[in-house]
Design a protein around this motif. Structure first.
Motif, PDB file in Angstrom:
ATOM      1  N   ILE A  22      18.156  -3.879   4.488  1.00 47.95           N
ATOM      2  CA  ILE A  22      16.811  -3.429   4.532  1.00 47.95           C
ATOM      3  C   ILE A  22      16.297  -4.084   6.075  1.00 47.95           C
ATOM      4  CG2 ILE A  22      14.301  -3.966   3.675  1.00 47.95           C
ATOM      5  CD1 ILE A  22      15.660  -3.985   1.011  1.00 47.95           C
ATOM      6  N   ALA A  23      16.717  -5.255   6.374  1.00 50.45           N
ATOM      7  CA  ALA A  23      16.228  -5.672   7.707  1.00 50.45           C
ATOM      8  C   ALA A  23      16.810  -4.938   8.994  1.00 50.45           C
ATOM      9  CB  ALA A  23      16.605  -7.195   8.013  1.00 50.45           C
ATOM     10  N   LEU A  24      18.222  -4.468   8.784  1.00 49.95           N
ATOM     11  CA  LEU A  24      18.593  -3.681   9.602  1.00 49.95           C
ATOM     12  C   LEU A  24      17.707  -2.132   9.665  1.00 49.95           C
ATOM     13  CD1 LEU A  24      20.909  -2.627  11.985  1.00 49.95           C
ATOM     14  CD2 LEU A  24      22.347  -2.282   9.751  1.00 49.95           C
ATOM     15  N   ALA A  25      17.472  -1.551   8.605  1.00 50.61           N
ATOM     16  CA  ALA A  25      16.830  -0.489   8.367  1.00 50.61           C
ATOM     17  C   ALA A  25      15.546  -0.345   9.398  1.00 50.61           C
ATOM     18  CB  ALA A  25      16.622   0.112   7.112  1.00 50.61           C
ATOM     19  N   PHE A  26      14.819  -1.534   9.180  1.00 50.33           N
ATOM     20  CA  PHE A  26      13.524  -1.698   9.906  1.00 50.33           C
ATOM     21  C   PHE A  26      13.752  -1.370  11.360  1.00 50.33           C
ATOM     22  CE2 PHE A  26      10.404  -4.264  12.139  1.00 50.33           C
ATOM     23  CZ  PHE A  26       9.146  -3.601  11.487  1.00 50.33           C
ATOM     24  N   ILE A  27      14.655  -1.982  11.871  1.00 53.09           N
ATOM     25  CA  ILE A  27      14.795  -2.318  13.566  1.00 53.09           C
ATOM     26  C   ILE A  27      15.246  -0.693  14.011  1.00 53.09           C
ATOM     27  CG2 ILE A  27      15.915  -3.185  15.339  1.00 53.09           C
ATOM     28  CD1 ILE A  27      13.838  -5.007  14.090  1.00 53.09           C
ATOM     29  N   ALA A  28      16.285  -0.191  12.980  1.00 48.24           N
ATOM     30  CA  ALA A  28      16.976   1.090  13.423  1.00 48.24           C
ATOM     31  C   ALA A  28      15.890   2.277  13.461  1.00 48.24           C
ATOM     32  CB  ALA A  28      18.058   1.329  12.403  1.00 48.24           C
ATOM     33  N   ALA A  29      14.927   2.002  12.354  1.00 51.23           N
ATOM     34  CA  ALA A  29      13.976   3.026  12.179  1.00 51.23           C
ATOM     35  C   ALA A  29      12.970   3.134  13.613  1.00 51.23           C
ATOM     36  CB  ALA A  29      13.110   2.614  11.003  1.00 51.23           C
ATOM     37  N   GLN A  30      12.764   1.894  14.000  1.00 49.61           N
ATOM     38  CA  GLN A  30      11.886   1.748  15.248  1.00 49.61           C
ATOM     39  C   GLN A  30      12.561   2.482  16.483  1.00 49.61           C
ATOM     40  OE1 GLN A  30       9.081   0.960  14.458  1.00 49.61           O
ATOM     41  NE2 GLN A  30       9.822   0.219  12.463  1.00 49.61           N
ATOM     42  N   PHE A  31      13.852   2.126  16.819  1.00 47.62           N
ATOM     43  CA  PHE A  31      14.496   2.543  17.713  1.00 47.62           C
ATOM     44  C   PHE A  31      14.637   4.266  17.567  1.00 47.62           C
ATOM     45  CE2 PHE A  31      18.705   4.367  18.906  1.00 47.62           C
ATOM     46  CZ  PHE A  31      18.633   4.263  19.996  1.00 47.62           C
ATOM     47  N   ILE A  32      15.014   4.759  16.757  1.00 49.40           N
ATOM     48  CA  ILE A  32      15.042   6.040  16.384  1.00 49.40           C
ATOM     49  C   ILE A  32      13.597   6.935  16.543  1.00 49.40           C
ATOM     50  CG2 ILE A  32      15.640   8.047  14.677  1.00 49.40           C
ATOM     51  CD1 ILE A  32      17.696   6.393  13.630  1.00 49.40           C
ATOM     52  N   ALA A  33      12.722   6.091  16.107  1.00 51.61           N
ATOM     53  CA  ALA A  33      11.232   6.672  16.388  1.00 51.61           C
ATOM     54  C   ALA A  33      10.885   6.599  18.056  1.00 51.61           C
ATOM     55  CB  ALA A  33      10.378   5.836  15.821  1.00 51.61           C
ATOM     56  N   TYR A  34      11.108   5.629  18.459  1.00 53.96           N
ATOM     57  CA  TYR A  34      10.927   5.642  20.103  1.00 53.96           C
ATOM     58  C   TYR A  34      11.635   6.565  20.699  1.00 53.96           C
ATOM     59  CZ  TYR A  34       9.389   0.789  18.832  1.00 53.96           C
ATOM     60  OH  TYR A  34       8.616  -0.342  18.356  1.00 53.96           O
ATOM     61  N   PHE A  35      12.852   6.895  20.543  1.00 48.30           N
ATOM     62  CA  PHE A  35      13.732   7.746  21.230  1.00 48.30           C
ATOM     63  C   PHE A  35      13.124   9.206  20.946  1.00 48.30           C
ATOM     64  CE2 PHE A  35      17.924  10.130  21.697  1.00 48.30           C
ATOM     65  CZ  PHE A  35      18.138   9.448  23.049  1.00 48.30           C
ATOM     66  N   SER A  36      12.747   9.557  19.731  1.00 45.96           N
ATOM     67  CA  SER A  36      12.007  10.906  19.359  1.00 45.96           C
ATOM     68  C   SER A  36      10.781  11.060  20.134  1.00 45.96           C
ATOM     69  CB  SER A  36      11.978  10.885  17.797  1.00 45.96           C
ATOM     70  OG  SER A  36      11.105  12.010  17.426  1.00 45.96           O
ATOM     71  N   TRP A  37       9.922   9.983  20.049  1.00 43.66           N
ATOM     72  CA  TRP A  37       8.650   9.956  20.937  1.00 43.66           C
ATOM     73  C   TRP A  37       8.786  10.097  22.392  1.00 43.66           C
ATOM     74  CZ3 TRP A  37       6.330   4.940  18.383  1.00 43.66           C
ATOM     75  CH2 TRP A  37       6.191   5.276  17.036  1.00 43.66           C
ATOM     76  N   SER A  38       9.877   9.512  22.913  1.00 40.38           N
ATOM     77  CA  SER A  38       9.979   9.692  24.286  1.00 40.38           C
ATOM     78  C   SER A  38      10.585  11.118  24.856  1.00 40.38           C
ATOM     79  CB  SER A  38      11.133   8.815  24.686  1.00 40.38           C
ATOM     80  OG  SER A  38      12.255   8.882  24.267  1.00 40.38           O
ATOM     81  N   ASN A  39      11.060  12.160  23.646  1.00 45.44           N
ATOM     82  CA  ASN A  39      11.541  13.419  24.100  1.00 45.44           C
ATOM     83  C   ASN A  39      12.693  13.282  24.832  1.00 45.44           C
ATOM     84  OD1 ASN A  39       9.417  14.840  23.092  1.00 45.44           O
ATOM     85  ND2 ASN A  39       8.353  14.940  24.906  1.00 45.44           N
ATOM     86  N   LEU A  40      13.281  12.155  25.125  1.00 42.43           N
ATOM     87  CA  LEU A  40      14.610  11.862  25.848  1.00 42.43           C
ATOM     88  C   LEU A  40      15.797  12.725  25.243  1.00 42.43           C
ATOM     89  CD1 LEU A  40      14.471   8.393  26.947  1.00 42.43           C
ATOM     90  CD2 LEU A  40      13.839   9.896  28.286  1.00 42.43           C
ATOM     91  N   GLY A  41      15.916  12.766  23.835  1.00 40.52           N
ATOM     92  CA  GLY A  41      17.040  13.387  23.243  1.00 40.52           C
ATOM     93  C   GLY A  41      17.003  14.902  23.465  1.00 40.52           C
TER      94      GLY A  41
ATOM     95  N   PHE B 128      17.452  -4.557  21.246  1.00 34.91           N
ATOM     96  CA  PHE B 128      17.612  -4.367  22.647  1.00 34.91           C
ATOM     97  C   PHE B 128      17.683  -3.062  23.122  1.00 34.91           C
ATOM     98  CE2 PHE B 128      19.530  -8.823  22.571  1.00 34.91           C
ATOM     99  CZ  PHE B 128      18.448  -9.373  23.211  1.00 34.91           C
ATOM    100  N   LEU B 129      18.486  -1.983  22.131  1.00 37.75           N
ATOM    101  CA  LEU B 129      18.351  -0.734  22.558  1.00 37.75           C
ATOM    102  C   LEU B 129      16.952  -0.182  22.411  1.00 37.75           C
ATOM    103  CD1 LEU B 129      21.477   0.513  20.726  1.00 37.75           C
ATOM    104  CD2 LEU B 129      21.120   0.552  23.046  1.00 37.75           C
ATOM    105  N   SER B 130      16.064  -0.579  21.305  1.00 39.13           N
ATOM    106  CA  SER B 130      14.726  -0.255  21.335  1.00 39.13           C
ATOM    107  C   SER B 130      13.736  -0.538  22.667  1.00 39.13           C
ATOM    108  CB  SER B 130      14.020  -0.895  20.121  1.00 39.13           C
ATOM    109  OG  SER B 130      14.682  -0.503  18.971  1.00 39.13           O
ATOM    110  N   LEU B 131      14.362  -1.745  23.286  1.00 37.11           N
ATOM    111  CA  LEU B 131      13.555  -2.127  24.413  1.00 37.11           C
ATOM    112  C   LEU B 131      14.068  -1.465  25.621  1.00 37.11           C
ATOM    113  CD1 LEU B 131      13.702  -6.167  24.256  1.00 37.11           C
ATOM    114  CD2 LEU B 131      11.783  -4.785  23.469  1.00 37.11           C
ATOM    115  N   ALA B 132      15.320  -0.919  25.621  1.00 34.27           N
ATOM    116  CA  ALA B 132      15.687  -0.145  26.662  1.00 34.27           C
ATOM    117  C   ALA B 132      15.172   1.268  26.741  1.00 34.27           C
ATOM    118  CB  ALA B 132      17.278  -0.015  26.597  1.00 34.27           C
ATOM    119  N   ILE B 133      14.940   1.777  25.467  1.00 34.35           N
ATOM    120  CA  ILE B 133      14.155   3.089  25.526  1.00 34.35           C
ATOM    121  C   ILE B 133      12.778   3.127  25.924  1.00 34.35           C
ATOM    122  CG2 ILE B 133      13.456   4.743  23.734  1.00 34.35           C
ATOM    123  CD1 ILE B 133      16.307   5.258  24.435  1.00 34.35           C
TER     124      ILE B 133
END
Length: 515
Positions: free
Chosen positions: A355-374, A42-47
């Motif tokens: 491993i399942a958690l890492a896949f979703i967390a990796a997408q979230f962190i990537a989206y946050f980086s791509w968006s330049n929001l951080g 859900f955090l990924s969707l929010a980003i």
């Protein structure tokens, strides 16, 4: 059999009522949060949504170092959607903790499967003072930073195992180790890779004002040396007086047997395992200590950075694997290579959830980086504190708080410092404060918030480890456990820093408070 009298959490002093109520409220809120995998989804969707809104509003900042305009990037564009689809696998593969966890757990898993870790812990429990386990675990966590990120995947789960062996709550041991590894990230008795990395960024920022100014890797050595013992003592108090009493008595699913003396075969296995690890360490020393050592940097012959530092996780995995196999053969817990293979696969089988958690967390962190929001949040925060008008200790404390706040959104210590150093080092140099002082203040804020930010890449790792002992442990509950460490470290470390500033003590060799 030696009598062991571990401390009873029920007899420890209770934390203050107000603090207990606050932490209970945080834990209650955390319990209502969905599973970490669902939460990161859900955090990924929010980003995705926030990035689109920010881009539509033309949100942007100017990078203080490069003077480049950084704009918010919408991920809900054709290019963004294509990137989400095509780079999902790459995000997962390159997720920093993934390879570290898998490689380290191969070696640790074999040592666990053959019984080496259990034998070592039994020996520890039979002879070590029970009440010193908490400071030992926190101290080991701080020192593990020399081994890069290995402390997260080796020492954090080991802290839980050690506490359980002493019939104490394993989650308290996990929290104590996590506090040392992550909350005490910048403290150490030795110079590590982070010191060199931050010093290089500080020097570049300082040369904006003075082109000849140099910042050494030892810039904060004296301060961080003393800080190691401060973190150990504060972590000890928080573990025994606040965290463990709140957890109550641990009730394992399986009835645990009393700890017995080691058998003759186990003692022989430990001796041979000890000789094996000594031989391995001697071999590594041959590759690293000579000036022309193979594992030194081939061009500069330095140890930091070097292949030794870059490959430390693999070397640690081997350091568990070799004595684990030797112990198993001598003690008779393994017979052949098939048993070794079973040990390797056994360690991987327990990591399915991670491993399942890492896949979703990796997408979230990537989206946050791509968006330049951080980056946008970090630069805006820096400009806000620059305009505050504070001077002296109040300015430094405000800077520490800002560093901690930004750490909630940008996990990388070097990435944050690359943004903040060009703003604050020149600003404080103009009022007579040294770059080394500014760097030390930054490191306090960065370290103390590590343990309460879900954006820290290893935070999901700790959640996964903790669920071995508490299936209901989620992000909210872990934050409620770690918040007392975070606040206590921040308060104690800031007091030490202000005292150091007032007394005008050098922060390291040739590193004054003022210039």
């Amino acid at each position: 059999m030696t009598n062991i009298t571990p401390p009873d959490p029920q007899t420890e002093d209770k934390p203050a009522n107000l603090l207990d109520k606050i932490l209970t409220a945080i834990e209650r809120i955390g319990d209502k949060l969905p599973d970490p995998i669902t939460l990161f989804f859900f955090l990924s969707l929010a980003i995705l949504a926030i990035s689109a809104i920010a881009a539509w509003a033309n949100v942007s900042v100017v990078h203080p170092g490069t003077q480049e305009t950084i704009q918010a990037v919408s991920l809900l564009t054709p290019d963004g959607v294509r990137r989400i689809v095509t780079e999902a696998t790459q995000n997962f593969i390159t997720f920093p903790p993934l390879g570290v966890v898998l490689v380290a757990m191969l070696g640790v898993g074999v040592a666990e499967y053959t019984g080496l870790l259990a034998a070592v812990l039994r020996r520890l429990v039979l002879f070590a003072p029970a009440r010193l386990i908490s400071p030992v675990v926190v101290f080991a966590g701080v020192m593990s930073n020399l081994a890069s990120d290995a402390g997260y995947v080796v020492l954090v789960p080991l802290g839980a195992v050690i506490f359980r062996a002493f019939k104490r709550h394993p989650i308290a041991g996990l929290a104590a180790a996590f506090a040392g590894v992550s909350g005490g990230f910048s403290a150490n008795l030795l110079i590590g890779p982070t010191d060199s990395l931050l010093a290089g960024l500080s020097q570049s920022a300082a040369q904006i004002i003075d082109p000849n100014y140099g910042v050494n890797a030892t810039a904060n050595f004296y301060f961080m040396f003393i800080s190691t013992f401060l973190i150990m003592l504060v972590g000890w108090y928080v573990t025994d007086k606040i965290v463990e009493p709140r957890l109550g008595v641990y009730q394992p699913e399986n009835q645990e047997e009393d700890i017995t003396e080691l058998t003759a075969a186990e003692r022989k296995g430990l001796r041979w395992a000890g000789l094996a690890i000594l031989a391995y360490l001697a071999f590594i020393a041959i590759l690293t200590l000579p000036p022309q050592g193979i594992l030194r940097d081939p061009e500069t012959q330095a140890l930091i950075p070097s292949p030794f530092i870059n490959g430390i996780v693999f070397l640690i995995a081997i350091a568990f694997f070799i004595p684990g196999v030797v112990y198993g053969k001598v003690a008779g817990t393994i017979q052949n290579d098939r048993d070794v293979a079973k040990g390797l696969s056994h360690s991987m089988s327990s990591l399915g959830y991670y491993i399942a958690l890492a896949f979703i967390a990796a997408q979230f962190i990537a989206y946050f980086s791509w968006s330049n929001l951080g980056v946008i949040l970090a630069i805006n925060g820096a400009e806000l504190i620059q305009a505050s008008g504070f001077t002296g200790p109040p300015l430094l404390i405000l800077f520490i708080l800002l560093s901690g706040f930004i750490n909630l959104f940008v996990g990388s210590a070097s990435a944050k410092w690359a943004i903040m150093a060009p703003v604050f080092i020149p600003m404080l140099m103009l009022v007579g404060l040294s770059p080394e002082l500014t760097q030390a203040a930054y490191r306090i804020g960065d370290s103390t918030m590590n343990i309460v930010t879900p954006l820290m890449p290893y935070f999901p790792v700790v959640v996964a480890f903790g669920q071995r002992y508490d299936r209901d442990l989620g992000i909210g509950k872990l934050i409620s456990l770690m918040l007392p460490y975070s606040l206590a470290f921040l308060l104690a470390w800031s007091i030490l820093f202000v005292a150091w500033f007032i007394l005008n003590i050098p922060l390291g060799p040739g590193a004054p408070i003022r210039i």
